[in-house]
Design a protein around this motif. Structure first.
Motif, PDB file in Angstrom:
ATOM      1  N   GLY A  87       0.799  -1.211   0.000  1.00 30.72           N
ATOM      2  CA  GLY A  87       0.000   0.000   0.000  1.00 30.72           C
ATOM      3  C   GLY A  87       0.834   1.263   0.000  1.00 30.72           C
ATOM      4  O   GLY A  87       0.532   2.225  -0.726  1.00 30.72           O
ATOM      5  N   GLY A  90       2.148   1.937  -3.276  1.00 32.02           N
ATOM      6  CA  GLY A  90       1.092   2.411  -4.147  1.00 32.02           C
ATOM      7  C   GLY A  90       0.922   3.918  -4.103  1.00 32.02           C
ATOM      8  O   GLY A  90       0.629   4.557  -5.125  1.00 32.02           O
ATOM      9  N   SER A 180      -4.436   1.472  -2.496  1.00 34.88           N
ATOM     10  CA  SER A 180      -3.348   1.608  -1.527  1.00 34.88           C
ATOM     11  C   SER A 180      -3.882   1.748  -0.108  1.00 34.88           C
ATOM     12  O   SER A 180      -3.374   1.133   0.839  1.00 34.88           O
ATOM     13  CB  SER A 180      -2.476   2.817  -1.890  1.00 34.88           C
TER      14      SER A 180
END
Length: 421
Positions: A87, A90, A180
């Motif tokens: 995440g 991201g 994310s």
């Protein structure tokens, strides 16, 4: 097993699915958002293929190392790190870095989505129950992944469609940020719900500090390599079928919006049908290899259909129907990729290493096919490039059915030997 332990098994499977349904959405954004990625990053088809190949090449090392990690470290810590790390990467990816930056992100995603996640996940699922329910466990694992992936994707698609620049930078940025955030939240949940032991039925599983010599000898078993080859063939077809979305937009003339929606349904929605079907069939006939050989035969027929029909707008519904049927079949196969681990009598403490080997070979298409297929499309624009992809997939499917039959005979021999002991 008590009723409480049975409930606990499915709760853990549910929690694993929450994160598992999200973790591969970012590395495989090209499945539903192929055209948007090209536009937002300014990549060519070949560059996007190279990017995915780099991810696949680093995955080769990550799968194997991850197998060793899974045999020596707690799944709770590995899976939590994986989800949160993916995440955070991201958020950087949402800034749309240049090609070098995108390469770095995909290399690090290999660590967080494969090395510290995949083998711990597969080992966790394998240890949730005995051999008689392996098909259902892996089938429902993939079904759970599909349910959550479809939910996350549907929400993200709404933000994608509502962006001021439809199909452009802003829409894709919204999608990446939503994925994310979801990953970080699911990582926190995993830390609190995944227990601190390896056999989730309640007993400890022996882990060594390093693989023994006997473990390494296991890698020489031909049936393990056959199982890996089956995954390789099925996953190759899965990789190639991803190009049916740009095929539909570029050759059949459907809109990018419809293409993105179809990509989400084909990638995640059909798993709600295919995964449980695959799991129940395998447990019913008690043979994953028999099921896989039959599934390859069906896929061969469907791929011939892709090759045969011309790319004209009047046949777009026929093409979409073939696409969805192939996707359902592949999802049923994907759900039982690792059921042969039980049929091959792999010891519990060797599961990580065996999973690592099967994954290194099985998911090798990520490292090679994306670039090859991207070159096909750049060098043979239009329908010809896509037809070349489908012809390649037909050859791979034929190899897959041969490997499945050979493994079925090997498994039958192993079972006869175990009964005679």
């Amino acid at each position: 097993m008590t009723l409480k332990e049975k409930y606990r098994r499915w709760i853990i499977l549910f929690v694993l699915s929450i994160g598992g349904g999200a973790i591969y959405l970012l590395p495989y954004l090209r499945y539903p958002y192929y055209d948007s990625l090209i536009t937002a990053f300014g990549f060519t088809n070949t560059q996007l293929g190279v990017l995915m190949s780099i991810y696949g090449i680093t995955n080769i090392f990550s799968y194997f190392i991850g197998g060793l990690l899974a045999d020596n470290f707690q799944a709770r810590y590995l899976i939590t790190f994986s989800l949160i790390g993916t995440g955070l990467l991201g958020f950087y990816y949402a800034t749309f870095p240049d090609f070098t930056g995108a390469v770095v992100v995909h290399c690090l995603w290999s660590v967080t989505t494969i090395m510290t996640f995949w083998a711990p996940l597969i080992k966790s699922i394998r240890l949730l129950g005995n051999d008689s329910i392996q098909g259902r466990l892996f089938g429902f694992k993939d079904t759970g992944f599909a349910v959550f992936a479809l939910a996350y994707s549907s929400i993200a698609l709404q933000f994608f469609n509502s962006a001021d620049e439809f199909g452009g930078v802003l829409g894709l940025k919204n999608v990446i940020l939503i994925y994310s955030t979801t990953l970080i939240v699911s990582g926190i949940c995993s830390y609190f719900f995944i227990p601190l032991h390896n056999d989730y039925t309640g007993k400890q599983v022996e882990n060594g500090t390093s693989p023994s010599k006997k473990n390494w000898k296991m890698l020489g078993r031909p049936e393990l390599w056959l199982a890996a080859s089956i995954i390789f063939c099925a996953y190759s077809i899965h990789t190639g079928i991803a190009f049916t979305i740009p095929y539909a937009t570029n050759a059949f003339g459907i809109s990018i919006a419809l293409g993105a929606s179809l990509g989400i349904i084909r990638t995640y929605g059909v798993q709600l049908i295919g995964c449980p079907i695959g799991g129940f069939i395998v447990d019913g006939i008690r043979s994953s290899t028999k099921f896989l050989s039959s599934a390859f035969g069906f896929v061969i027929v469907l791929i011939v259909g892709f090759i045969a029909i011309p790319a004209v707008p009047d046949l777009v519904l026929t093409m979409m129907t073939l696409m969805m049927l192939v996707a359902i079949c592949l999802s049923a196969m994907r759900a039982v990729y690792f059921v042969p681990l039980a049929e091959l009598k792999i010891r519990d403490k060797d599961l990580g290493l065996a999973t690592g080997l099967m994954s290194v070979i099985g998911f090798l298409p990520d490292a090679i096919l994306s670039t090859i297929f991207g070159k096909f499309l750049d060098e043979y624009p239009g329908e010809d490039g896509y037809k070349l992809i489908f012809v390649s997939l037909l050859g791979i499917a034929i190899i897959g059915i041969i490997c499945s039959v050979l493994l079925f005979n090997k498994v039958r021999t192993i079972h006869k030997e175990s009964l005679s002991v």
